[in-house]
Design a protein around this motif. Structure first.
Motif, PDB file in Angstrom:
ATOM      1  N   LEU A   1       0.854  -1.182   0.000  1.00 20.92           N
ATOM      2  CA  LEU A   1       0.000   0.000   0.000  1.00 20.92           C
ATOM      3  C   LEU A   1       0.892   1.235   0.000  1.00 20.92           C
ATOM      4  O   LEU A   1       1.801   1.341   0.822  1.00 20.92           O
TER       5      LEU A   1
ATOM      6  N   LEU B   1       0.677   5.485  -0.098  1.00 22.27           N
ATOM      7  CA  LEU B   1      -0.170   6.663  -0.009  1.00 22.27           C
ATOM      8  C   LEU B   1       0.530   7.830  -0.682  1.00 22.27           C
ATOM      9  O   LEU B   1       1.734   8.026  -0.518  1.00 22.27           O
ATOM     10  N   GLN B   2      -0.237   8.596  -1.411  1.00 23.97           N
ATOM     11  CA  GLN B   2       0.315   9.791  -2.034  1.00 23.97           C
ATOM     12  C   GLN B   2      -0.752  10.863  -2.073  1.00 23.97           C
ATOM     13  O   GLN B   2      -1.943  10.569  -1.956  1.00 23.97           O
TER      14      GLN B   2
ATOM     15  N   ARG C   1      -3.431  13.223  -3.319  1.00 26.64           N
ATOM     16  CA  ARG C   1      -4.439  12.976  -4.330  1.00 26.64           C
ATOM     17  C   ARG C   1      -4.382  14.008  -5.445  1.00 26.64           C
ATOM     18  O   ARG C   1      -4.265  15.203  -5.189  1.00 26.64           O
TER      19      ARG C   1
END
Length: 82
Positions: A65, A67-68, A70
């Protein structure tokens, strides 16, 4: 990289990766301690799936996973309503 915006798109991504690896729901489920019906619910996007189960599935399918921040376009709200 695949954009995940909903439980359904996460389930579809897990299903696609499982199939790419030639594994059955039973095989993957057994490796992480869940039964085939539960595996099916996860792949259908069950929003009640426990985070621990999701992380075990990611590991079993050799995924991670990330996350970055949006990046939105005007039509990028599809799947945002939970």
């Amino acid at each position: 990289m695949q954009k995940i915006l909903s439980p359904e798109s996460l389930g579809a991504a897990l299903r696609n990766e499982r199939k790419k690896k030639g594994l059955s729901q039973t095989e993957v489920g057994k490796s992480v301690g869940i039964d085939q019906p539960t595996m099916s619910r996860v792949e259908k996007g069950n929003p009640g799936t426990e985070l621990g189960t999701l992380f075990r599935l990611l590991t079993a399918l050799d995924l991670e996973l990330v996350l970055q921040k949006r990046q939105r376009s005007t039509d990028d709200t599809k799947g945002d309503i939970w």
